[in-house]
Design an enzyme around this catalytic site. Structure first.
Site, short mmCIF file in Angstrom:
data_model
loop_
_atom_site.label_atom_id
_atom_site.label_comp_id
_atom_site.label_asym_id
_atom_site.label_seq_id
_atom_site.Cartn_x
_atom_site.Cartn_y
_atom_site.Cartn_z
N GLY A 166 -3.03 6.33 -0.11
CA GLY A 166 -3.77 5.29 0.58
C GLY A 166 -5.22 5.20 0.17
O GLY A 166 -5.96 4.36 0.68
N GLU A 405 -5.34 9.99 10.91
CA GLU A 405 -5.58 8.72 10.22
C GLU A 405 -4.92 7.60 11.01
O GLU A 405 -3.73 7.68 11.36
CB GLU A 405 -4.99 8.82 8.82
CG GLU A 405 -4.87 7.55 8.04
CD GLU A 405 -4.06 7.77 6.77
OE1 GLU A 405 -3.22 6.89 6.47
OE2 GLU A 405 -4.27 8.79 6.09
N HIS A 490 0.46 15.69 1.06
CA HIS A 490 -0.70 16.43 0.58
C HIS A 490 -0.36 17.87 0.19
O HIS A 490 -0.92 18.81 0.75
CB HIS A 490 -1.78 16.47 1.67
CG HIS A 490 -2.26 15.15 2.14
ND1 HIS A 490 -2.84 14.95 3.37
CD2 HIS A 490 -2.27 13.93 1.52
CE1 HIS A 490 -3.18 13.68 3.51
NE2 HIS A 490 -2.84 13.04 2.40
N ASN A 528 -7.88 14.52 3.79
CA ASN A 528 -7.15 14.08 2.60
C ASN A 528 -7.77 14.77 1.39
O ASN A 528 -8.98 14.76 1.22
CB ASN A 528 -7.25 12.57 2.45
CG ASN A 528 -6.75 11.85 3.68
OD1 ASN A 528 -7.33 11.98 4.76
ND2 ASN A 528 -5.69 11.07 3.54
#
Length: 550
Positions: A166, A405, A490, A528
């Site tokens: 993203g 998020e 991640h 992130n």
């Protein structure tokens, strides 16, 4: 052709005309923006070099074209070193039957998944109905790699994870940095390497005034209202999208991309992936060659010095069409946390690199990723039109161990749903080990290890639900589940800095072998992770060039 029809293309999946056209427009834009000189732009748009040849001898070989590998390639080339980059995925340059290179989230097709015959979307259900479908086997852009207890989503193609994420470009809070990379000096990272990484990646922030009126961020404003009414800190989050382009999308003066449901399977306009930033600059040096659809299978010391690297060239169905053996003076492992860790444990176990130490494969974590959705009241619509680029989050890291998020749910219809991807302080770490019987690396992760992440995320969403009188959605992940606890976007660790390597990524036991990607970060970045991966790579390659190159 229908969505499930494969286009005709050569065995390497590359169209030279498409590459030149797409790369030319990217390089031209960079040149106009002042990032490249005219000479650099001309070099970058020259004919694409042939892939690496069997028997070649190269000064530096980089395995992977993601964040760490792209930084290494650019800085080595700028230092005068010729670089060969080996990329397992495709060079995404050729439009599909819809005239676009990348499909949108709601229309996955053959381009969407890496060598699967059925899609495996992170959000697998909607209104209780499964949404996955059969697709032809193809070297698509998103790898949903299954291990015991977890599916790891990874980008496949030139540009790696930058193609499919993203774009949330977050620098960790300085107070948290010691828990992320305890052996690294925070001053040098925050004074030098984080700024360098943010500049190189083209990081920017949404215009707050525009955000407050844009229809496409109504979902995020609802997230803000609910967070603040429950006493949580809400914050804008930087991103690598071209925000001026998004404003034009919203105004109807530019082709829609983020506002057309494009992100998970690539973004056709607006998003600044590595292809537009580090890799464009690397190619412009004239010293970097990328070989897509090539997969490194082994690395071992060469008799005359350097390393013998065996490579399979594959076609778009995953079949091997050629095998090559090359010699590299130096090898940089940058295949991503999972790719690097899997390869290293294989090389150690099979004796190809028997002197690697026992830390190889260890310290792997999933950055505490967990997803959930909330069902809002009818007076809190989140909008039919939603930008696929998240730009805000809810911060309860210090008190509850979670950052959430505020994510889009770009279905094209009003859902009255708020959707979140949380990053948490999950303490669990797993290990990759080589399974000789199956010929693959196994991961020791257990689904039950996600419970700390769920508990930490609940410190945010239980309170919001109580305050708003709302409930969790149970129709998004199958089986009436509230929490998506079997995935990560991640992956981090597996060749941890200052354990499997020295404090600059040099692998113990071998001179000239380096790790320079997310495998160096021990399991959790608190945010992130790609800005931290990029900044650490900038730090490490600067040291390596200064001290290791002749």
């Amino acid at each position: 052709m229908g969505d499930n029809t494969l286009p005709e293309r050569g065995s390497n999946g590359i169209s030279r005309r498409g590459f030149l056209g797409r790369t030319g427009s990217i390089i031209g834009a960079l040149a106009l923006a002042g990032h490249l000189t005219p000479a650099q732009a001309a070099a970058a748009t020259a004919a694409a070099p042939a892939p690496i040849a069997d028997g070649a001898r190269v000064p530096a070989l980089v395995i992977g074209t993601g964040y760490g590998g792209s930084v290494a390639a650019l800085r080595l080339a700028q230092a005068g070193v010729d670089v060969q980059m080996i990329e397992m995925g495709m060079n995404w340059d050729t439009p599909g039957p819809d005239g676009k290179v990348f499909p949108k989230v709601t229309s996955p097709d053959y381009r969407s998944f890496w060598l699967r015959t059925r899609t495996k979307a992170p959000l697998s259900n909607f209104l209780g109905f499964p949404i996955d479908k059969d697709v032809p086997k193809y070297t698509g852009i998103l790898d949903a790699e299954d291990f015991a207890g977890i599916t790891v989503y990874q980008g496949r193609g030139v540009g790696g994870g930058s193609l499919v994420n993203g774009g949330m470009a977050v620098t960790p809070k300085r107070a948290n940095f010691a828990s992320v990379l305890p052996s690294v000096d925070a001053d040098e990272m925050y004074d030098t390497y984080y700024p360098r990484a943010n500049a190189g990646l083209g990081v920017g922030m949404v215009d707050p005034a525009w955000f407050d009126t844009a229809d496409c961020y109504q979902f995020s404003r609802v997230g803000r209202k609910h967070a603040q009414r429950s006493g949580f800190a809400w914050t804008f989050v930087p991103d690598v999208y071209d925000w001026d382009y998004m404003k034009r999308e919203a105004a109807g003066t530019a082709t829609r991309s983020a506002l057309a449901g494009e992100i998970l399977y690539g973004n056709n306009h607006g998003k600044k992936s590595l292809v537009q930033t580090y890799l464009a600059q690397a190619r412009a040096t004239g010293r970097v060659t990328i070989s897509p659809l090539h997969k490194v299978t082994t690395v071992s010391p060469a008799a005359g010095g350097g390393y013998t690297v065996a490579i399979d060239q594959i076609d778009t169905t995953g079949d091997t069409v050629a095998t090559k053996t090359v010699t590299a003076d130096r090898v940089f492992f940058a295949a991503g946390s999972v790719g690097t860790a899997k390869l290293l444990v294989k090389l150690k176990a099979t004796g190809a690199l028997a002197n690697l130490n026992g830390e190889v494969g260890r310290g792997w974590g999933e950055n505490g990723n967990v997803m959930c959705g909330r069902a809002n009241h009818m007076w809190d619509p989140t909008g039919k039109l939603q930008s696929t680029i998240p730009c805000s989050g809810i911060d309860n890291w210090d008190a509850g161990g979670a950052f959430a998020e505020v994510a889009p749910l770009p279905t094209g219809i009003e859902t009255y749903a708020s959707f979140y991807l949380s990053i948490t302080k999950n303490p669990h770490r797993a290990e990759f080990t080589w399974n000789a019987a199956t010929g693959r690396a196994d991961l020791s992760w257990q689904t039950a290890w996600k419970q700390p992440s769920i508990s930490m995320a609940k410190t945010i969403f239980d309170k919001i639900n109580s305050r708003e009188g709302t409930i969790y959605r149970t129709d998004l992940f199958g089986g009436n589940k509230i929490w998506h606890d079997t995935l990560t976007y991640h992956p981090l660790g597996g060749a941890v800095l200052d354990r499997a390597t020295d404090n600059y990524g040099r692998l113990h036991g071998y001179t000239g072998l380096y790790v320079i990607d997310g495998a160096l970060i021990p399991g959790n970045a608190s945010v992130n992770p790609f800005v931290t991966i990029t900044a650490l790579a900038e730090r490490n390659i600067e040291k390596i060039i200064a001290t290791d190159l002749p």
